[in-house]
Design an enzyme around this catalytic site. Structure first.
Site, PDB file in Angstrom:
ATOM      1  N   THR A 136       0.823  -1.212   0.000  1.00 37.52           N
ATOM      2  CA  THR A 136       0.000   0.000   0.000  1.00 37.52           C
ATOM      3  C   THR A 136       0.859   1.265   0.000  1.00 37.52           C
ATOM      4  OG1 THR A 136      -1.503   1.260   1.421  1.00 37.52           O
ATOM      5  CG2 THR A 136      -0.100  -0.308   2.536  1.00 37.52           C
ATOM      6  N   ASP A 137       0.283   2.354  -0.479  1.00 40.48           N
ATOM      7  CA  ASP A 137       0.984   3.645  -0.412  1.00 40.48           C
ATOM      8  C   ASP A 137       1.063   4.151   1.030  1.00 40.48           C
ATOM      9  OD1 ASP A 137      -1.713   4.312  -0.049  1.00 40.48           O
ATOM     10  OD2 ASP A 137      -1.752   5.873  -1.588  1.00 40.48           O
ATOM     11  N   GLU A 138       0.261   3.547   1.936  1.00 47.03           N
ATOM     12  CA  GLU A 138       0.243   4.030   3.324  1.00 47.03           C
ATOM     13  C   GLU A 138       1.567   3.796   4.045  1.00 47.03           C
ATOM     14  OE1 GLU A 138      -3.206   3.310   5.672  1.00 47.03           O
ATOM     15  OE2 GLU A 138      -4.549   3.421   3.967  1.00 47.03           O
ATOM     16  N   TYR A 161      -1.778  -0.729  11.104  1.00 43.40           N
ATOM     17  CA  TYR A 161      -1.949  -1.398   9.807  1.00 43.40           C
ATOM     18  C   TYR A 161      -0.768  -1.079   8.883  1.00 43.40           C
ATOM     19  CZ  TYR A 161      -3.304  -1.760   4.893  1.00 43.40           C
ATOM     20  OH  TYR A 161      -3.298  -2.014   3.541  1.00 43.40           O
ATOM     21  N   LYS A 165       2.253  -3.459   7.314  1.00 41.19           N
ATOM     22  CA  LYS A 165       2.506  -3.633   5.879  1.00 41.19           C
ATOM     23  C   LYS A 165       3.953  -3.229   5.551  1.00 41.19           C
ATOM     24  CE  LYS A 165      -0.095  -4.684   3.026  1.00 41.19           C
ATOM     25  NZ  LYS A 165      -0.526  -6.011   2.493  1.00 41.19           N
TER      26      LYS A 165
HETATM   27  P1  NAD Z   1      -9.886  -7.335   2.245  1.00 38.31           P
HETATM   28  O1  NAD Z   1      -9.904  -7.055   3.699  1.00 38.31           O
HETATM   29  O2  NAD Z   1     -11.110  -7.056   1.428  1.00 38.31           O
HETATM   30  O3  NAD Z   1      -9.513  -8.874   1.997  1.00 38.31           O
HETATM   31  C1  NAD Z   1      -8.530  -9.532   2.731  1.00 38.31           C
HETATM   32  C2  NAD Z   1      -8.684 -11.028   2.483  1.00 38.31           C
HETATM   33  O4  NAD Z   1      -7.610 -11.711   3.172  1.00 38.31           O
HETATM   34  C3  NAD Z   1      -9.990 -11.632   3.018  1.00 38.31           C
HETATM   35  O5  NAD Z   1     -10.536 -12.516   2.074  1.00 38.31           O
HETATM   36  C4  NAD Z   1      -9.557 -12.384   4.275  1.00 38.31           C
HETATM   37  O6  NAD Z   1     -10.393 -13.495   4.587  1.00 38.31           O
HETATM   38  C5  NAD Z   1      -8.160 -12.810   3.885  1.00 38.31           C
HETATM   39  N1  NAD Z   1      -7.310 -13.076   5.053  1.00 38.31           N
HETATM   40  C6  NAD Z   1      -7.146 -12.291   6.141  1.00 38.31           C
HETATM   41  N2  NAD Z   1      -6.301 -12.894   7.005  1.00 38.31           N
HETATM   42  C7  NAD Z   1      -5.921 -14.061   6.429  1.00 38.31           C
HETATM   43  C8  NAD Z   1      -5.045 -15.106   6.832  1.00 38.31           C
HETATM   44  N3  NAD Z   1      -4.422 -15.078   8.009  1.00 38.31           N
HETATM   45  N4  NAD Z   1      -4.875 -16.135   5.996  1.00 38.31           N
HETATM   46  C9  NAD Z   1      -5.517 -16.202   4.805  1.00 38.31           C
HETATM   47  N5  NAD Z   1      -6.370 -15.249   4.390  1.00 38.31           N
HETATM   48  C10 NAD Z   1      -6.558 -14.181   5.196  1.00 38.31           C
HETATM   49  O7  NAD Z   1      -8.637  -6.543   1.675  1.00 38.31           O
HETATM   50  P2  NAD Z   1      -8.421  -5.829   0.258  1.00 38.31           P
HETATM   51  O8  NAD Z   1      -8.914  -4.447   0.348  1.00 38.31           O
HETATM   52  O9  NAD Z   1      -8.869  -6.714  -0.819  1.00 38.31           O
HETATM   53  O10 NAD Z   1      -6.820  -5.743   0.242  1.00 38.31           O
HETATM   54  C11 NAD Z   1      -6.046  -6.821  -0.263  1.00 38.31           C
HETATM   55  C12 NAD Z   1      -4.582  -6.480  -0.119  1.00 38.31           C
HETATM   56  O11 NAD Z   1      -4.284  -5.288  -0.828  1.00 38.31           O
HETATM   57  C13 NAD Z   1      -4.126  -6.243   1.325  1.00 38.31           C
HETATM   58  O12 NAD Z   1      -2.849  -6.817   1.481  1.00 38.31           O
HETATM   59  C14 NAD Z   1      -4.058  -4.725   1.436  1.00 38.31           C
HETATM   60  O13 NAD Z   1      -3.079  -4.354   2.380  1.00 38.31           O
HETATM   61  C15 NAD Z   1      -3.646  -4.356   0.028  1.00 38.31           C
HETATM   62  N6  NAD Z   1      -4.080  -3.020  -0.426  1.00 38.31           N
HETATM   63  C16 NAD Z   1      -5.397  -2.655  -0.339  1.00 38.31           C
HETATM   64  C17 NAD Z   1      -5.791  -1.409  -0.826  1.00 38.31           C
HETATM   65  C18 NAD Z   1      -7.239  -0.970  -0.786  1.00 38.31           C
HETATM   66  O14 NAD Z   1      -7.520   0.174  -1.112  1.00 38.31           O
HETATM   67  N7  NAD Z   1      -8.178  -1.817  -0.420  1.00 38.31           N
HETATM   68  C19 NAD Z   1      -4.836  -0.547  -1.376  1.00 38.31           C
HETATM   69  C20 NAD Z   1      -3.497  -0.955  -1.430  1.00 38.31           C
HETATM   70  C21 NAD Z   1      -3.133  -2.188  -0.971  1.00 38.31           C
HETATM   71  O1  TDX Z   2     -16.482   6.294   7.954  1.00 38.89           O
HETATM   72  C1  TDX Z   2     -15.426   6.764   7.445  1.00 38.89           C
HETATM   73  N1  TDX Z   2     -15.282   8.118   7.374  1.00 38.89           N
HETATM   74  C2  TDX Z   2     -14.166   8.709   6.877  1.00 38.89           C
HETATM   75  O2  TDX Z   2     -14.070   9.940   6.840  1.00 38.89           O
HETATM   76  C3  TDX Z   2     -14.376   5.923   6.932  1.00 38.89           C
HETATM   77  C4  TDX Z   2     -14.500   4.416   6.986  1.00 38.89           C
HETATM   78  C5  TDX Z   2     -13.261   6.530   6.410  1.00 38.89           C
HETATM   79  N2  TDX Z   2     -13.144   7.889   6.396  1.00 38.89           N
HETATM   80  C6  TDX Z   2     -11.923   8.499   5.817  1.00 38.89           C
HETATM   81  C7  TDX Z   2     -10.609   7.981   6.364  1.00 38.89           C
HETATM   82  C8  TDX Z   2      -9.693   8.073   5.177  1.00 38.89           C
HETATM   83  O3  TDX Z   2      -9.142   9.380   5.093  1.00 38.89           O
HETATM   84  O4  TDX Z   2     -11.927   8.146   4.432  1.00 38.89           O
HETATM   85  C9  TDX Z   2     -10.607   7.860   3.974  1.00 38.89           C
HETATM   86  C10 TDX Z   2     -10.564   6.445   3.429  1.00 38.89           C
HETATM   87  O5  TDX Z   2     -10.734   5.572   4.534  1.00 38.89           O
HETATM   88  P1  TDX Z   2     -10.708   3.980   4.376  1.00 38.89           P
HETATM   89  O6  TDX Z   2     -11.733   3.574   3.363  1.00 38.89           O
HETATM   90  O7  TDX Z   2     -10.777   3.397   5.746  1.00 38.89           O
HETATM   91  O8  TDX Z   2      -9.301   3.744   3.664  1.00 38.89           O
HETATM   92  P2  TDX Z   2      -7.803   4.107   4.110  1.00 38.89           P
HETATM   93  O9  TDX Z   2      -7.681   4.258   5.575  1.00 38.89           O
HETATM   94  O10 TDX Z   2      -7.348   5.257   3.267  1.00 38.89           O
HETATM   95  O11 TDX Z   2      -7.051   2.761   3.668  1.00 38.89           O
HETATM   96  C11 TDX Z   2      -7.414   2.086   2.437  1.00 38.89           C
HETATM   97  O12 TDX Z   2      -6.528   2.378   1.413  1.00 38.89           O
HETATM   98  C12 TDX Z   2      -5.205   1.879   1.519  1.00 38.89           C
HETATM   99  C13 TDX Z   2      -7.465   0.580   2.664  1.00 38.89           C
HETATM  100  O13 TDX Z   2      -8.370   0.292   3.717  1.00 38.89           O
HETATM  101  C14 TDX Z   2      -6.095   0.028   2.949  1.00 38.89           C
HETATM  102  O14 TDX Z   2      -6.154  -1.391   3.045  1.00 38.89           O
HETATM  103  C15 TDX Z   2      -5.174   0.411   1.841  1.00 38.89           C
HETATM  104  O15 TDX Z   2      -3.870   0.028   2.145  1.00 38.89           O
END
Ligand code: NAD
Ligand code: TDX
Length: 361
Positions: A136-138, A161, A165
C-alpha cells in the site's frame, strides 16, 4: 502454471482472480483464504461455476506453517500473489495484534515456503517463479500540501496497519537481497469498485446514503486519498507479474486525488439524481463531521511514472466512470451487502462449502 493467490475471497483478491482467469487462459489459481470477516466466497461464485478446472479454493491461514507447506509440497507453484491481510486502518487502531500476526508473520511464512520450494542452492529452478507482495501507499506515511510518493520515498507509516505492511515489505526485500528470492513489491493507492467490504469509505457511504443513514466524515473531511478503480489495479498487477523486474518495487496510483468530503458529495449527488432525494431531503444533509481517526494521514498521492514508462501501464477508468459503475453495482447487489450487514454471509459459507470449512481444503 499454478498461481497461489492468498486472500482471494476479499475485495481486490476476488477481482484479481476473475481478471486473471479471463486474461491468462493457461493459468490455474489456488486461492488460500482463512475466511475472516472480510473474506466472502460468494465474491467468487461465478468463478467457481465458470472455471471448475482452473480454480481451487483452500481454507487456510497464511500463518499456518503446516497448511502452507502442504500446498507447496503438493503443487508446483509458479507465482505467489499475497493479498491476504488484515486491511482496515480503524480496526488496527482498536486491535493491532492480529495485524502483526497476519500481515507480518503470515507474509514471513509464505516467504519461507517459497524460498524452500524455489531454492536454487539445492539445484531447484527459480526461473519463472515470482513472489508478488501486494502493498500500500500508506507505508510512506503522510504528505503535506504538495509532492508525491515515489518508489524512493522513505517508509514512515502512521497506523498499526501501515506499520505492519511496511514490516512485511521489508521482509520481502530482505528475502530478495539475502536469498535471491525472486520477489516484487507493489504499493498501491486507495482502491474502489465491486465487492469492497462495506466498512471502507466508498461502499460505507453508498450503502448509508441508499438507506438515508448518517454519513460519518472523520475530522474536517479535507484528507486526500488517490483513488484507483480496482480493475486498473488488476491490470497493473498483471503487467508487473509478466514484465516486472525481481527485486524492484512499483508504485501504482490512480492519479486521482480527492478530498473525502468531495467523494461523499459525489456519491450523494449521483444517488439523488438516480433515485431522487431520501426522506424528502438531498443526501448531502446526511453528512456528519465526527471525531477524527487517531494518526489520520492527511494526504496520499502516488507518482506512478515508473510503472507507466517501464511497463506501459496507465489507469483507464476515470473517477466519474468508476464511481458511477460502483454505485450501480451496489444498487444492483443490495442482497450482497445486506448478507454482510446481517451476518448471514457467514452462514452462506457453511451451507455452500460445508466440509471445506474445516481446513481440509
Ligand atoms: P480485504 O480485507 O477485502 O480482503 C482480505 C482477504 O484476506 C480476506 O478474504 C480475508 O479473509 C483474507 N485473510 C485475512 N487474514 C488471512 C489469513 N491469516 N490467511 C488467509 N487469508 C486471510 O482486503 P483488500 O482491500 O482486498 O486488500 C487486499 C490487499 O491489498 C491487502 O494486502 C491490502 O493491504 C492491500 N491493499 C489494499 C488497498 C485498498 O484500497 N483496499 C490498497 C493498497 C493495498
Ligand atoms: O467512515 C469513514 N469516514 C471517513 O471519513 C471511513 C471508513 C473513512 N473515512 C476516511 C478515512 C480516510 O481518510 O476516508 C478515507 C478512506 O478511509 P478507508 O476507506 O478506511 O481507507 P484508508 O484508511 O485510506 O485505507 C485504504 O486504502 C489503503 C485501505 O483500507 C487500505 O487497506 C489500503 O492500504
Amino acid at each position: 502454471m499454478y498461481v497461489l493467490v492468498t486472500g482471494g475471497c476479499g475485495f481486490i483478491g476476488s477481482n484479481f482472480i476473475r481478471f486473471l482467469l479471463e486474461r491468462k487462459r493457461k493459468t490455474k489459481v489456488i486461492n488460500v483464504d482463512k475466511l475472516t470477516y472480510a473474506g466472502n466466497p460468494a465474491n467468487l461464485e461465478d468463478v467457481e461455476k465458470n472455471h471448475p478446472d482452473r480454480y481451487y479454493f483452500i481454507k487456510a491461514d497464511i500463518s499456518d506453517k503446516k497448511a502452507i507447506r502442504n500446498i507447496f509440497d503438493r503443487h508446483e507453484i509458479d507465482w505467489v500473489i499475497n493479498f491476504a491481510a488484515e486491511s482496515h486502518v480503524d480496526r488496527s487502531i482498536l486491535g493491532p495484534e492480529i495485524f502483526i500476526q497476519v500481515n507480518i508473520f503470515g507474509t514471513f511464512n509464505l516467504l519461507e515456503n517459497s524460498r524452500r520450494a524455489w531454492q536454487p542452492e539445492n539445484g531447484k529452478e527459480s526461473r519463472g517463479k515470482l513472489f508478488l507482495q501486494i502493498s500500500t501507499d500508506e507505508v510512506y506515511g503522510t504528505l503535506g500540501e504538495s509532492g508525491l510518493f515515489t518508489e524512493r520515498s522513505p517508509y514512515d507509516p502512521s497506523s498499526p496497519y501501515s506499520a505492519s505492511k511496511a514490516a512485511s515489505d521489508h521482509l520481502v526485500n530482505a528475502y530478495f537481497r539475502t536469498y535471491g528470492l525472486p520477489a516484487i513489491i507493489t504499493n498501491c493507492s486507495n482502491n474502489y469498485g465491486p465487492y469492497q467490504f462495506p466498512e471502507k469509505l466508498i461502499p460505507l457511504m453508498i450503502n448509508n446514503a441508499l438507506k438515508g443513514d448518517d454519513l460519518p466524515i472523520y475530522g474536517d473531511g479535507e484528507n486526500v486519498r488517490d483513488w484507483i478503480y480496482v480493475e486498473d489495479h488488476c491490470e497493473a498487477l498483471l503487467k508487473v507479474l509478466e514484465m516486472g523486474v525481481p527485486g524492484d518495487k512499483y508504485n501504482i496510483g490512480g492519479s486521482c486525488e480527492k478530498k473525502n468530503r468531495e467523494v461523499v458529495e459525489v456519491i450523494c449527488d449521483q444517488l439523488d439524481r438516480k433515485l431522487g432525494p431520501v426522506g424528502g431531503r438531498p443526501r448531502r444533509s446526511l453528512m456528519k463531521y465526527v471525531a477524527d481517526r487517531p494518526g489520520h494521514d492527511r494526504r496520499y498521492a502516488v507518482d506512478s511514472s515508473k510503472i507507466m514508462t517501464e511497463l506501459d501501464w496507465s489507469p483507464k477508468v476515470s473517477f466519474d466512470e468508476g464511481i458511477a459503475m460502483t454505485i450501480e453495482w451496489y444498487i444492483d447487489n443490495t442482497e450482497w451487502t445486506e448478507s454482510i450487514l446481517d451476518g448471514s454471509y457467514m452462514e452462506y459459507y457453511r451451507t455452500q462449502y460445508g466440509e471445506r470449512l474445516d481446513g481440509k481444503g
